[in-house]
Design a protein around this motif. Sequence first.
Motif, PDB file in Angstrom:
ATOM      1  N   ASP A 192       0.832  -1.200   0.000  1.00 37.87           N
ATOM      2  CA  ASP A 192       0.000   0.000   0.000  1.00 37.87           C
ATOM      3  C   ASP A 192       0.870   1.256   0.000  1.00 37.87           C
ATOM      4  N   PRO A 193       0.590   2.202  -0.902  1.00 39.85           N
ATOM      5  CA  PRO A 193       1.298   3.484  -0.848  1.00 39.85           C
ATOM      6  C   PRO A 193       0.717   4.327   0.292  1.00 39.85           C
ATOM      7  N   VAL A 194       1.594   4.950   1.073  1.00 41.25           N
ATOM      8  CA  VAL A 194       1.157   5.739   2.229  1.00 41.25           C
ATOM      9  C   VAL A 194       1.930   7.041   2.305  1.00 41.25           C
ATOM     10  N   HIS A 195       1.387   7.967   3.089  1.00 44.27           N
ATOM     11  CA  HIS A 195       2.094   9.167   3.506  1.00 44.27           C
ATOM     12  C   HIS A 195       2.183   9.084   5.026  1.00 44.27           C
ATOM     13  N   VAL A 196       3.365   9.385   5.562  1.00 45.91           N
ATOM     14  CA  VAL A 196       3.592   9.318   7.001  1.00 45.91           C
ATOM     15  C   VAL A 196       4.092  10.674   7.463  1.00 45.91           C
ATOM     16  N   VAL A 197       3.496  11.193   8.525  1.00 46.23           N
ATOM     17  CA  VAL A 197       3.919  12.493   9.041  1.00 46.23           C
ATOM     18  C   VAL A 197       5.320  12.360   9.633  1.00 46.23           C
ATOM     19  N   SER A 198       6.155  13.322   9.335  1.00 45.61           N
ATOM     20  CA  SER A 198       7.514  13.355   9.870  1.00 45.61           C
ATOM     21  C   SER A 198       7.463  13.740  11.336  1.00 45.61           C
ATOM     22  N   LEU A 199       8.111  12.964  12.186  1.00 46.52           N
ATOM     23  CA  LEU A 199       8.124  13.293  13.609  1.00 46.52           C
ATOM     24  C   LEU A 199       9.042  14.485  13.888  1.00 46.52           C
ATOM     25  N   GLU A 200       9.966  14.780  12.973  1.00 46.95           N
ATOM     26  CA  GLU A 200      10.848  15.939  13.134  1.00 46.95           C
ATOM     27  C   GLU A 200      10.151  17.234  12.726  1.00 46.95           C
ATOM     28  N   ASN A 201       9.297  17.158  11.701  1.00 43.24           N
ATOM     29  CA  ASN A 201       8.587  18.326  11.194  1.00 43.24           C
ATOM     30  C   ASN A 201       7.155  17.906  10.906  1.00 43.24           C
ATOM     31  N   ARG A 202       6.249  18.165  11.812  1.00 39.90           N
ATOM     32  CA  ARG A 202       4.874  17.656  11.715  1.00 39.90           C
ATOM     33  C   ARG A 202       4.083  18.226  10.533  1.00 39.90           C
ATOM     34  N   ARG A 203       4.651  19.187   9.806  1.00 42.00           N
ATOM     35  CA  ARG A 203       3.985  19.707   8.612  1.00 42.00           C
ATOM     36  C   ARG A 203       4.425  18.968   7.360  1.00 42.00           C
ATOM     37  N   LEU A 204       5.397  18.076   7.481  1.00 46.11           N
ATOM     38  CA  LEU A 204       5.951  17.354   6.328  1.00 46.11           C
ATOM     39  C   LEU A 204       5.456  15.916   6.335  1.00 46.11           C
ATOM     40  N   TRP A 205       4.842  15.508   5.237  1.00 44.50           N
ATOM     41  CA  TRP A 205       4.399  14.125   5.069  1.00 44.50           C
ATOM     42  C   TRP A 205       5.342  13.458   4.082  1.00 44.50           C
ATOM     43  N   ARG A 206       5.894  12.309   4.467  1.00 43.22           N
ATOM     44  CA  ARG A 206       6.846  11.594   3.617  1.00 43.22           C
ATOM     45  C   ARG A 206       6.159  10.418   2.927  1.00 43.22           C
ATOM     46  N   PRO A 207       6.406  10.233   1.622  1.00 40.93           N
ATOM     47  CA  PRO A 207       5.802   9.100   0.912  1.00 40.93           C
ATOM     48  C   PRO A 207       6.582   7.814   1.163  1.00 40.93           C
ATOM     49  N   GLY A 208       5.850   6.727   1.226  1.00 40.69           N
ATOM     50  CA  GLY A 208       6.467   5.420   1.396  1.00 40.69           C
ATOM     51  C   GLY A 208       5.491   4.323   1.001  1.00 40.69           C
ATOM     52  N   VAL A 209       5.921   3.086   1.234  1.00 44.19           N
ATOM     53  CA  VAL A 209       5.114   1.916   0.916  1.00 44.19           C
ATOM     54  C   VAL A 209       5.148   0.987   2.121  1.00 44.19           C
ATOM     55  N   VAL A 210       3.992   0.423   2.477  1.00 43.70           N
ATOM     56  CA  VAL A 210       3.956  -0.545   3.572  1.00 43.70           C
ATOM     57  C   VAL A 210       4.752  -1.770   3.146  1.00 43.70           C
ATOM     58  N   ASP A 211       5.774  -2.095   3.926  1.00 45.41           N
ATOM     59  CA  ASP A 211       6.638  -3.234   3.646  1.00 45.41           C
ATOM     60  C   ASP A 211       6.184  -4.462   4.434  1.00 45.41           C
ATOM     61  N   LYS A 212       5.681  -4.225   5.658  1.00 43.99           N
ATOM     62  CA  LYS A 212       5.329  -5.333   6.542  1.00 43.99           C
ATOM     63  C   LYS A 212       4.338  -4.853   7.600  1.00 43.99           C
ATOM     64  N   CYS A 213       3.411  -5.730   7.969  1.00 41.19           N
ATOM     65  CA  CYS A 213       2.479  -5.478   9.070  1.00 41.19           C
ATOM     66  C   CYS A 213       3.021  -6.186  10.308  1.00 41.19           C
ATOM     67  N   ASN A 214       3.276  -5.446  11.371  1.00 40.60           N
ATOM     68  CA  ASN A 214       3.827  -6.030  12.592  1.00 40.60           C
ATOM     69  C   ASN A 214       2.708  -6.507  13.516  1.00 40.60           C
ATOM     70  N   GLU A 215       3.009  -7.485  14.344  1.00 38.75           N
ATOM     71  CA  GLU A 215       2.017  -8.061  15.256  1.00 38.75           C
ATOM     72  C   GLU A 215       1.508  -7.059  16.292  1.00 38.75           C
ATOM     73  N   ASP A 216       2.317  -6.035  16.611  1.00 44.56           N
ATOM     74  CA  ASP A 216       1.914  -5.052  17.626  1.00 44.56           C
ATOM     75  C   ASP A 216       1.041  -3.922  17.064  1.00 44.56           C
ATOM     76  N   GLY A 217       0.641  -4.021  15.779  1.00 43.20           N
ATOM     77  CA  GLY A 217      -0.224  -3.008  15.174  1.00 43.20           C
ATOM     78  C   GLY A 217       0.532  -1.901  14.456  1.00 43.20           C
ATOM     79  N   THR A 218       1.863  -1.939  14.495  1.00 39.32           N
ATOM     80  CA  THR A 218       2.662  -0.967  13.756  1.00 39.32           C
ATOM     81  C   THR A 218       2.975  -1.533  12.370  1.00 39.32           C
ATOM     82  N   PHE A 219       3.601  -0.689  11.540  1.00 38.41           N
ATOM     83  CA  PHE A 219       3.902  -1.079  10.167  1.00 38.41           C
ATOM     84  C   PHE A 219       5.334  -0.697   9.819  1.00 38.41           C
TER      85      PHE A 219
END
Length: 107
Positions: free
Chosen positions: A18-45
């Motif tokens: 899935d293509p996603v945008h993830v908010v940058s924790l360093e700059n909350r106004r910047l969204w970085r593009p990426g792709v889901v590589d793996k679904c983790n058991e703890d609910g993170t990706f």
Amino acid sequence: KLEHLKKTHLFNDYQPGDPVHVVSLENRRLWRPGVVDKCNEDGTFEIRWTFPREGPRTSTCEPLHMNLADVFKDYSFGDAVEAVWPDKGTWFEGVVKRRNIDGTLQV
């Protein structure tokens, strides 16, 4: 006011690829593009960054900081677009010059 707040559903049904945008924790106004590589058991990706910069090529992200990217791919020569500089990660306005063999566009 608190009476105007509504509950919202947190989307967390992301799948690998899935293509996603993830908010940058360093700059909350910047969204970085990426792709889901793996679904983790703890609910993170695990997110593989489209433009990884100097940091890691993948990061573990929580769904609270993610949005499913709406990817439109049917661009034609001459279309006005907004694109991302691969080396900087910043957006710019441009015009489609050509479609490359791998499906990417020259802007």
